[in-house]
Design an enzyme around this catalytic site. Structure first.
Site, PDB file in Angstrom:
ATOM      1  N   CYS A   1       5.358  -6.089   1.583  1.00 52.27           N
ATOM      2  CA  CYS A   1       5.729  -4.675   1.545  1.00 52.27           C
ATOM      3  C   CYS A   1       5.055  -3.917   2.694  1.00 52.27           C
ATOM      4  O   CYS A   1       5.356  -4.160   3.844  1.00 52.27           O
ATOM      5  CB  CYS A   1       5.419  -4.073   0.173  1.00 52.27           C
ATOM      6  SG  CYS A   1       6.304  -2.538  -0.110  1.00 52.27           S
ATOM      7  N   TYR A   2       4.101  -3.021   2.430  1.00 55.48           N
ATOM      8  CA  TYR A   2       3.420  -2.339   3.523  1.00 55.48           C
ATOM      9  C   TYR A   2       2.826  -3.362   4.494  1.00 55.48           C
ATOM     10  O   TYR A   2       2.815  -3.148   5.708  1.00 55.48           O
ATOM     11  CB  TYR A   2       2.305  -1.427   2.986  1.00 55.48           C
ATOM     12  CG  TYR A   2       1.561  -0.705   4.095  1.00 55.48           C
ATOM     13  CD1 TYR A   2       2.037   0.483   4.624  1.00 55.48           C
ATOM     14  CD2 TYR A   2       0.389  -1.256   4.638  1.00 55.48           C
ATOM     15  CE1 TYR A   2       1.375   1.117   5.655  1.00 55.48           C
ATOM     16  CE2 TYR A   2      -0.282  -0.626   5.676  1.00 55.48           C
ATOM     17  CZ  TYR A   2       0.216   0.562   6.184  1.00 55.48           C
ATOM     18  OH  TYR A   2      -0.440   1.184   7.216  1.00 55.48           O
TER      19      TYR A   2
ATOM     20  N   SER B   1     -24.402  -8.929 -25.863  1.00 54.11           N
ATOM     21  CA  SER B   1     -23.807  -7.933 -26.752  1.00 54.11           C
ATOM     22  C   SER B   1     -22.942  -8.592 -27.814  1.00 54.11           C
ATOM     23  O   SER B   1     -22.543  -7.958 -28.772  1.00 54.11           O
ATOM     24  CB  SER B   1     -22.945  -6.978 -25.932  1.00 54.11           C
ATOM     25  OG  SER B   1     -21.782  -7.654 -25.481  1.00 54.11           O
ATOM     26  N   GLY B   2     -22.642  -9.875 -27.607  1.00 53.05           N
ATOM     27  CA  GLY B   2     -21.694 -10.529 -28.507  1.00 53.05           C
ATOM     28  C   GLY B   2     -20.275 -10.451 -27.962  1.00 53.05           C
ATOM     29  O   GLY B   2     -19.359 -11.053 -28.500  1.00 53.05           O
ATOM     30  N   GLY B   3     -20.082  -9.707 -26.871  1.00 56.85           N
ATOM     31  CA  GLY B   3     -18.771  -9.639 -26.223  1.00 56.85           C
ATOM     32  C   GLY B   3     -18.576 -10.825 -25.287  1.00 56.85           C
ATOM     33  O   GLY B   3     -19.500 -11.613 -25.069  1.00 56.85           O
ATOM     34  N   VAL B   4     -17.364 -10.936 -24.728  1.00 53.55           N
ATOM     35  CA  VAL B   4     -17.024 -12.109 -23.931  1.00 53.55           C
ATOM     36  C   VAL B   4     -17.857 -12.206 -22.643  1.00 53.55           C
ATOM     37  O   VAL B   4     -18.425 -13.252 -22.341  1.00 53.55           O
ATOM     38  CB  VAL B   4     -15.522 -12.083 -23.523  1.00 53.55           C
ATOM     39  CG1 VAL B   4     -15.136 -13.371 -22.830  1.00 53.55           C
ATOM     40  CG2 VAL B   4     -14.657 -11.836 -24.727  1.00 53.55           C
ATOM     41  N   ASP B   5     -17.941 -11.094 -21.906  1.00 50.38           N
ATOM     42  CA  ASP B   5     -18.541 -11.179 -20.576  1.00 50.38           C
ATOM     43  C   ASP B   5     -20.028 -11.554 -20.632  1.00 50.38           C
ATOM     44  O   ASP B   5     -20.471 -12.454 -19.914  1.00 50.38           O
ATOM     45  CB  ASP B   5     -18.377  -9.855 -19.819  1.00 50.38           C
ATOM     46  CG  ASP B   5     -16.914  -9.450 -19.710  1.00 50.38           C
ATOM     47  OD1 ASP B   5     -16.047 -10.325 -19.944  1.00 50.38           O
ATOM     48  OD2 ASP B   5     -16.638  -8.280 -19.412  1.00 50.38           O
ATOM     49  N   SER B   6     -20.772 -10.862 -21.489  1.00 53.37           N
ATOM     50  CA  SER B   6     -22.203 -11.182 -21.517  1.00 53.37           C
ATOM     51  C   SER B   6     -22.426 -12.569 -22.111  1.00 53.37           C
ATOM     52  O   SER B   6     -23.338 -13.287 -21.701  1.00 53.37           O
ATOM     53  CB  SER B   6     -23.000 -10.117 -22.275  1.00 53.37           C
ATOM     54  OG  SER B   6     -22.676 -10.097 -23.642  1.00 53.37           O
ATOM     55  N   SER B   7     -21.574 -12.982 -23.060  1.00 51.32           N
ATOM     56  CA  SER B   7     -21.734 -14.317 -23.651  1.00 51.32           C
ATOM     57  C   SER B   7     -21.499 -15.407 -22.606  1.00 51.32           C
ATOM     58  O   SER B   7     -22.262 -16.371 -22.520  1.00 51.32           O
ATOM     59  CB  SER B   7     -20.730 -14.534 -24.790  1.00 51.32           C
ATOM     60  OG  SER B   7     -20.907 -13.575 -25.779  1.00 51.32           O
TER      61      SER B   7
ATOM     62  N   HIS C   1       7.879  -7.603  -3.769  1.00 47.71           N
ATOM     63  CA  HIS C   1       6.573  -8.002  -4.305  1.00 47.71           C
ATOM     64  C   HIS C   1       6.663  -9.336  -5.048  1.00 47.71           C
ATOM     65  O   HIS C   1       7.008  -9.358  -6.221  1.00 47.71           O
ATOM     66  CB  HIS C   1       6.044  -6.915  -5.254  1.00 47.71           C
ATOM     67  CG  HIS C   1       5.625  -5.679  -4.538  1.00 47.71           C
ATOM     68  ND1 HIS C   1       4.375  -5.538  -3.987  1.00 47.71           N
ATOM     69  CD2 HIS C   1       6.306  -4.550  -4.242  1.00 47.71           C
ATOM     70  CE1 HIS C   1       4.299  -4.356  -3.387  1.00 47.71           C
ATOM     71  NE2 HIS C   1       5.457  -3.744  -3.521  1.00 47.71           N
TER      72      HIS C   1
ATOM     73  N   GLY D   1       0.847  -1.190   0.000  1.00 48.69           N
ATOM     74  CA  GLY D   1       0.000   0.000   0.000  1.00 48.69           C
ATOM     75  C   GLY D   1       0.879   1.235   0.000  1.00 48.69           C
ATOM     76  O   GLY D   1       2.055   1.156   0.342  1.00 48.69           O
TER      77      GLY D   1
ATOM     78  N   LYS E   1     -10.831 -11.427 -15.591  1.00 49.13           N
ATOM     79  CA  LYS E   1     -11.077 -11.566 -17.029  1.00 49.13           C
ATOM     80  C   LYS E   1     -10.506 -12.869 -17.603  1.00 49.13           C
ATOM     81  O   LYS E   1     -11.168 -13.562 -18.371  1.00 49.13           O
ATOM     82  CB  LYS E   1     -10.460 -10.370 -17.768  1.00 49.13           C
ATOM     83  CG  LYS E   1     -10.815 -10.295 -19.229  1.00 49.13           C
ATOM     84  CD  LYS E   1     -12.151  -9.636 -19.401  1.00 49.13           C
ATOM     85  CE  LYS E   1     -12.581  -9.567 -20.844  1.00 49.13           C
ATOM     86  NZ  LYS E   1     -13.798  -8.765 -21.011  1.00 49.13           N
TER      87      LYS E   1
ATOM     88  N   GLU F   1       4.333 -11.038  -6.172  1.00 45.31           N
ATOM     89  CA  GLU F   1       3.221 -11.208  -7.115  1.00 45.31           C
ATOM     90  C   GLU F   1       3.520 -10.665  -8.514  1.00 45.31           C
ATOM     91  O   GLU F   1       2.812 -11.001  -9.457  1.00 45.31           O
ATOM     92  CB  GLU F   1       1.953 -10.546  -6.554  1.00 45.31           C
ATOM     93  CG  GLU F   1       1.946  -9.020  -6.476  1.00 45.31           C
ATOM     94  CD  GLU F   1       2.626  -8.456  -5.227  1.00 45.31           C
ATOM     95  OE1 GLU F   1       3.443  -9.165  -4.603  1.00 45.31           O
ATOM     96  OE2 GLU F   1       2.366  -7.289  -4.889  1.00 45.31           O
TER      97      GLU F   1
END
Ligand code: XMP
Length: 515
Positions: free
Chosen positions: A85-86, A225-231, A171, A58, A371, A173
């Site tokens: 870290c923090y 919508s034809g996009g990834v998320d809504s599909s 870090h 942070g 994602k 990660e």
């Protein structure tokens, strides 16, 4: 959602830019991870029955009076804690150590030296790590031992084996910490003893169960919508409740070439979903007639979309839920660290505020996923690769890529250009290296010579960018031969165009879209 079925690691977020990355790394080990604000009550954390806790980094300094602190009771929960870290500094101070702000700050790659064997470093060979800190621990709490140091930082890694508390000044990660993923794995699997059974198969099982339990015999509406998320959201819900799901797909006339047919075929025919198709091309085109101002275009398209969507929805019968493809980063980002709302409706998903008479509950089955996990889920649910790896596409579609007036002829021209550009990028094997590729039709004409003829035709630009999150972007160094093929095909095959430009503006100062 999934925590009930899987071992969980909680990441406490102290405001780091990397908190989400930590959670992703944990999930890459096959263990479910949730991010909570730093000040989550110990009881709230305990409710998730976590196998361990990670304190993120942070921007604050622990020595300032208002610096963020976790609930002290987390140290008595009897589960392992890793401070990064923090997170290391706040743990040190709260357990009796000391942190100062030295003159020399440390940023960049460092090589660490181990002083004793530690479970956290099991199997780690490459000791290059990513440092980024102002403050440093100068005295470690009672019960801790030093595990690693660097030239500038005596306590780069510390541990209290008995209480299973660990701290890293660097870090693990980020990818610059070459074997940081191994340290996270060691913490999660060997130290916390979490079972690594989190994968898309198990996610689907628990999500399906959860959706069925919540929805019962009621109906769900989903805007496709034809996009990834809504599909992916639609497919997952369809798997759970079949025909109790009805999807609405709006054709606003600003779609890519063959897009409407593709969506109807894939979801309607192939997946056999109930699909309400609202073909509103003409309504959109007439609303946009004569409009050239970008903001006005967006407003008109947005409002008409909402009207079209809801009038299609009213034909779908008695609906109780509206499904949205909200993802985990949206949830985390919309939750203020001081405990604001945990989820908001995403306005840029083009479904604005709900009309008064439609009292739907929100169903957000992807709200625990990142994602890349949504893409794996899409694959597991049988979505074609082409759709799973698709570039982002704005809601107002080609409307904001037709610079100047939006007409059917110009949209058709742009659709052809766009199709050639994307096809050439795919053929060259570059599609998945690019965040987003787009073509714009400009409101200028230029003189050219095609055949024996002098021409005076439209000009287009091609743009391809690389990016992590669309907040910043760099222009993609497109190989000359690909640019050349695009330019010559566009001028030869698309009537009305005689000049092709390539956009080399980064973001900032440019945005990805032109309007
Ligand atoms: P800009 O142009 O602001 O775009 O750099 C950043 C990302 O957002 C996408 N974008 C949109 N997505 N509805 C969307 O769903 C919209 O109205 C919209 N406008 C821009 C853009 O394509 C890029 O990926």
């Amino acid at each position: 959602m999934a925590a009930r079925h899987h071992d969980t690691i909680v990441v406490l977020d102290f405001g780091a830019q990397y908190s989400q990355l930590i959670a992703r790394r944990v999930r890459e080990c096959g263990v479910y991870s949730e991010i909570l604000p730093f000040n989550a009550k110990a009881s709230e954390i305990a409710a998730l029955q976590p196998k361990g806790i990670i304190f993120s980094g942070g921007p604050a300094s622990v020595n300032t009076p208002s610096s963020p602190r976790p609930d002290e009771a987390v140290f008595s929960m009897g589960i392992p804690i890793l401070g990064i870290c923090y997170g290391l500094q706040v743990m040190s101070v709260m357990l009796g150590g000391e942190v100062v702000c030295p003159e020399k700050k440390e940023y960049g790659i460092a090589s660490i030296n181990l002083t004793r064997p530690s479970l956290l470093f099991k199997g780690v060979k490459d000791m290059s790590v990513w440092m980024s800190h102002g403050d440093s621990v100068v005295r470690i709490p009672h019960g801790f031992d030093t595990v690693a140091y660097t030239q500038n930082c005596p306590y780069t890694a510390i541990e209290d084996e008995r209480r299973r508390f660990y701290g890293l000044q660097f870090h693990p990660e980020v990818v610059h910490s070459k074997e940081g993923h191994l340290m996270i794995r060691n913490f999660v699997i060997d130290i916390c003893r979490a079972e690594n059974d989190w994968n898309m198969g198990s996610f689907i099982d628990s999500a399906v169960e959860e959706i069925r339990a919540r929805v019962g015999s009621r109906q769900v509406l989903c805007g496709l919508s034809g996009g990834v998320d809504s599909s992916v959201a639609a497919l997952l819900i369809h798997k759970a409740i079949g025909d109790q799901l009805v999807c609405v797909f709006v054709n606003n006339g600003m779609l890519r070439k063959n897009e409407a047919e593709n969506v109807l075929n894939l979801f309607g025919k192939h997946f056999n979903m109930r699909l309400e198709y609202a073909d509103a091309e003409e309504a959109f085109l007439s609303a946009l007639k004569g409009v050239t101002d970008p903001e006005s275009k967006r407003k008109i398209i947005g409002k008409l979309f909402v009207d079209t969507f809801y009038s299609a929805a009213r034909k779908c019968g008695d609906i109780s839920f509206l499904a949205q493809g909200t993802l985990y980063p949206d949830v985390v980002e919309s939750r203020s660290v001081l405990g604001g709302p945990s989820s908001t409706i995403k306005s840029h998903h083009n479904v604005g505020g709900l009309p008064e008479d439609l009292k739907w509950e929100l169903l957000e089955p992807l709200k625990d996923l990142f994602k890349d996990e949504v893409r794996s889920l899409g694959k597991a649910l049988g979505l074609p690769d082409e759709l799973v790896n698709r570039h982002p596409f704005p809601g107002p579609g080609l409307g904001v890529r037709c610079i100047g007036e939006v007409t059917k002829i110009r949209l058709d021209t742009l659709r052809e250009i766009d199709a050639i550009f994307i096809e050439e990028i795919r053929k060259a094997g570059l599609y998945n290296k690019i965040w987003q590729a787009l073509a714009d039709l400009l409101p200028v004409k230029s003189v050219g010579v095609q055949g024996d003829e002098r021409t005076y035709r439209e000009v287009c630009t091609l743009r391809a960018v690389t990016s992590e999150d669309a907040m910043t972007a760099d222009w993609y160094r497109m190989p000359y031969d690909v640019m050349q093929r695009c330019a010559s095909r566009i001028c030869n095959e698309v009537a009305g165009v005689n000049r092709v430009l390539y956009d080399i503006t980064s973001k900032p100062p440019g945005t990805i879209e032109w309007e």
